[in-house]
Design a protein around this motif. Structure first.
Motif, PDB file in Angstrom:
ATOM      1  N   VAL A 182      47.596  41.470  35.768  1.00 41.22           N
ATOM      2  CA  VAL A 182      46.413  42.162  34.199  1.00 41.22           C
ATOM      3  C   VAL A 182      45.861  41.706  35.667  1.00 41.22           C
ATOM      4  O   VAL A 182      44.619  41.040  36.205  1.00 41.22           O
ATOM      5  CB  VAL A 182      46.316  40.770  33.218  1.00 41.22           C
ATOM      6  N   ASP A 183      45.360  43.205  35.675  1.00 40.32           N
ATOM      7  CA  ASP A 183      44.153  44.081  36.110  1.00 40.32           C
ATOM      8  C   ASP A 183      43.733  43.130  37.845  1.00 40.32           C
ATOM      9  O   ASP A 183      42.657  43.463  38.232  1.00 40.32           O
ATOM     10  CB  ASP A 183      42.581  43.637  35.288  1.00 40.32           C
ATOM     11  N   ALA A 184      45.557  43.463  38.140  1.00 32.25           N
ATOM     12  CA  ALA A 184      45.193  43.157  38.844  1.00 32.25           C
ATOM     13  C   ALA A 184      44.614  41.474  39.976  1.00 32.25           C
ATOM     14  O   ALA A 184      43.759  41.512  41.441  1.00 32.25           O
ATOM     15  CB  ALA A 184      44.846  43.792  40.681  1.00 32.25           C
ATOM     16  N   SER A 185      43.772  41.112  38.395  1.00 33.99           N
ATOM     17  CA  SER A 185      42.826  39.441  39.330  1.00 33.99           C
ATOM     18  C   SER A 185      43.901  38.200  38.720  1.00 33.99           C
ATOM     19  O   SER A 185      43.177  36.989  39.046  1.00 33.99           O
ATOM     20  CB  SER A 185      42.041  39.907  38.400  1.00 33.99           C
ATOM     21  N   VAL A 186      45.185  38.231  37.631  1.00 31.23           N
ATOM     22  CA  VAL A 186      45.650  36.920  37.043  1.00 31.23           C
ATOM     23  C   VAL A 186      46.605  37.117  37.175  1.00 31.23           C
ATOM     24  O   VAL A 186      47.064  38.331  36.748  1.00 31.23           O
ATOM     25  CB  VAL A 186      44.815  36.378  35.980  1.00 31.23           C
ATOM     26  N   ALA A 187      48.150  36.179  37.136  1.00 33.45           N
ATOM     27  CA  ALA A 187      49.473  36.406  37.416  1.00 33.45           C
ATOM     28  C   ALA A 187      49.523  35.300  36.730  1.00 33.45           C
ATOM     29  O   ALA A 187      49.307  34.490  36.599  1.00 33.45           O
ATOM     30  CB  ALA A 187      49.606  36.648  38.702  1.00 33.45           C
ATOM     31  N   LEU A 188      50.979  35.637  35.213  1.00 32.96           N
ATOM     32  CA  LEU A 188      51.156  35.011  34.820  1.00 32.96           C
ATOM     33  C   LEU A 188      52.805  34.539  35.353  1.00 32.96           C
ATOM     34  O   LEU A 188      53.765  35.671  35.356  1.00 32.96           O
ATOM     35  CB  LEU A 188      51.334  34.830  33.523  1.00 32.96           C
ATOM     36  N   ILE A 189      53.446  33.721  35.889  1.00 34.83           N
ATOM     37  CA  ILE A 189      54.691  33.462  36.544  1.00 34.83           C
ATOM     38  C   ILE A 189      55.477  32.283  35.975  1.00 34.83           C
ATOM     39  O   ILE A 189      55.241  30.433  36.086  1.00 34.83           O
ATOM     40  CB  ILE A 189      54.698  32.712  37.929  1.00 34.83           C
TER      41      ILE A 189
END
Length: 334
Positions: free
Chosen positions: A203-210
């Motif tokens: 999301v927005d190159a600032s947070v990732a969900l894995i």
């Protein structure tokens, strides 16, 4: 010798007396083992519960084959150990989640509901772009219906806000996923297909969900990492871009809007994919691919694959030009 299987040394001693003679009464066993009657009854009852002996009639006992019982006990212990391992893993995940706070660079979320809530929360805050690797299995099953998506899908709402949505779909789709894919493409999602290594949302190159792929296996509790560390998110964004650049675009065609598999077929044909590659991507057999191609050629009035390619490019050009003019007209309104 049999203690690792949960058999006491006392019960084993009685089994070693009973096994060579096959059948024996309690009185005979008491005499042969020099074990008092009340103690003998307890040991025989233990053997019975373990499946090592059976009481043929009151006071008469028979031994049962040791290898069969040992294998059954081994399987039971292994099953219990596996359950204990899963329970320990789940507890460990919960402990990790409890010791970390919202400001940590990496936070672990445990459980289907918590994962779904975190995904919705982060996607609802997206302002610029959401990038995704879409790959089964899924934490949430939802019907491929526009009204349901408008109500429940934060990615759909993000498109309404003008947020860019790019998704790479793993090859092979069931009918419901294809329908949802088509609805999102029509809504404005930029869709491509390629083998993806994992599930991922950025999301927005600032947070990732894995999400943990292993946690989707039977008996495991779903787990997901929320990553905010700038270098890690940057690496994941780079991975997404690398896969995106080599993925096959999924084009939305005016004459295949009601048939998502046909839409995928056209996308793959326009990239020069072989019949076998198309069949693999769509999860069907080569015969079906060739039949659909033949039907498509009939619809477009062509007789060769070369002519078919030209006709599809021409149709796609007309569609994009038409949509471009419509968009220009819309943007000129006050």
């Amino acid at each position: 010798m049999l203690q690792p299987l949960g058999i006491s040394a006392e019960a084993e001693a009685i089994y070693l007396v009973l096994a060579p003679i096959g059948n024996a009464t309690s009185a005979e066993l008491s005499e042969l083992s020099s074990v008092p009657a009340d103690e003998l009854d307890r040991r025989l009852d233990e053997l019975r519960k373990l499946g090592l002996a059976t009481e043929l009639s009151r006071g008469t006992w028979r031994s049962l084959p040791l290898p069969d019982v040992a294998n059954a006990l081994k399987a039971q212990r292994l099953s219990e150990l596996e359950m204990a391992s899963l329970a320990a893993e789940s507890l460990h995940s919960h402990l990790l989640a409890a010791t970390q706070n919202q400001s940590d660079d990496i936070r672990i979320v445990v459980g289907r509901e918590a994962i779904s809530a975190s995904n919705k929360d982060l996607c609802s805050k997206a302002q610029k772009e959401i990038c995704m690797f879409d790959k089964p299995p899924y934490a949430d099953e939802r019907e491929a219906d526009e009204e349901i998506l408008e109500e429940a899908a934060e990615e759909w709402k993000a498109l309404d806000r003008g947020t860019r949505l790019r998704c790479v779909y793993h090859p092979g789709f069931d009918a419901d996923r294809l329908k949802e894919l088509t609805l999102f493409a029509a809504k404005g999602e930029e869709s491509r297909t390629a083998p993806v290594p994992m599930k991922l949302v950025i999301v927005d190159a600032s947070v990732a969900l894995i999400p943990s792929m292993r946690s989707y296996l039977p008996g495991h509790e779903l787990r997901m990492s929320i990553v905010r560390h700038p270098l890690l998110v940057e690496a994941l964004q780079w991975l997404f871009e690398a896969v995106w650049d080599t993925a096959v675009p999924i084009v939305a065609s005016t004459y295949t809007e009601n048939d998502p598999r046909r839409q995928m077929l056209m996308s793959l044909l326009m990239t020069g994919s072989t019949d076998q590659a198309i069949a693999s991507n769509l999860g069907i057999n080569v015969r079906s691919v060739r039949r659909w191609i033949s039907e498509l050629m009939d619809e477009l009035g062509v007789t060769t694959r070369l002519q078919l390619g030209a006709a599809m490019v021409r149709a796609e050009y007309i569609r994009t030009q038409t949509y471009g003019m419509m968009g220009a007209a819309a943007s000129s309104r006050p």
